[in-house]
Design a protein around this motif. Sequence first.
Motif, mmCIF file in Angstrom:
data_model
loop_
_atom_site.group_PDB
_atom_site.id
_atom_site.type_symbol
_atom_site.label_atom_id
_atom_site.label_comp_id
_atom_site.label_asym_id
_atom_site.label_seq_id
_atom_site.Cartn_x
_atom_site.Cartn_y
_atom_site.Cartn_z
ATOM 1 N N ARG A 192 0.860 -1.198 -0.183
ATOM 2 C CA ARG A 192 0.136 -0.049 0.121
ATOM 3 C C ARG A 192 0.798 1.344 0.057
ATOM 4 O O ARG A 192 2.111 1.473 0.344
ATOM 5 C CB ARG A 192 -0.896 0.015 1.370
ATOM 6 N N PHE A 193 0.246 2.303 -0.489
ATOM 7 C CA PHE A 193 0.571 3.648 -0.414
ATOM 8 C C PHE A 193 -0.150 4.383 0.744
ATOM 9 O O PHE A 193 -1.230 4.182 0.960
ATOM 10 C CB PHE A 193 0.663 4.649 -1.563
ATOM 11 N N CYS A 194 0.384 5.298 1.593
ATOM 12 C CA CYS A 194 -0.319 5.888 2.672
ATOM 13 C C CYS A 194 -0.100 7.371 2.442
ATOM 14 O O CYS A 194 0.784 7.987 2.271
ATOM 15 C CB CYS A 194 0.498 5.654 3.694
ATOM 16 N N TYR A 195 -1.422 7.872 2.507
ATOM 17 C CA TYR A 195 -1.750 9.451 2.105
ATOM 18 C C TYR A 195 -2.154 10.163 3.592
ATOM 19 O O TYR A 195 -3.152 9.313 4.297
ATOM 20 C CB TYR A 195 -2.425 9.610 1.004
ATOM 21 N N ARG A 196 -1.803 11.353 3.579
ATOM 22 C CA ARG A 196 -2.578 12.072 4.646
ATOM 23 C C ARG A 196 -3.952 12.322 3.956
ATOM 24 O O ARG A 196 -4.386 12.767 2.795
ATOM 25 C CB ARG A 196 -1.921 13.298 4.789
ATOM 26 N N HIS A 197 -5.054 12.362 4.972
ATOM 27 C CA HIS A 197 -6.301 12.590 4.381
ATOM 28 C C HIS A 197 -6.287 14.227 4.110
ATOM 29 O O HIS A 197 -5.809 14.738 4.808
ATOM 30 C CB HIS A 197 -7.370 12.392 5.545
ATOM 31 N N PRO A 198 -6.955 14.528 2.983
ATOM 32 C CA PRO A 198 -7.034 16.017 2.558
ATOM 33 C C PRO A 198 -7.729 16.729 3.350
ATOM 34 O O PRO A 198 -7.195 18.197 3.323
ATOM 35 C CB PRO A 198 -7.293 15.893 1.025
#
Length: 56
Positions: free
Chosen positions: A16-22
Amino acid sequence: MINLSQSEPFASGGNRFCYRHPERSELCVKVMRPGRTAELLGRSSLVQNLARGIIF
């Protein structure tokens, strides 16, 4: 729907890639790497058991 097209992941793993919630920076959004979903589902014992008709 969450649009991450302009975002860079802050971390990544093998699956997986992990992103900050916008909109909520205290949350993260994990996104499967392309091509990994089918492979991981194939390894899942639950999916294999359902495919064989073994339902608990």
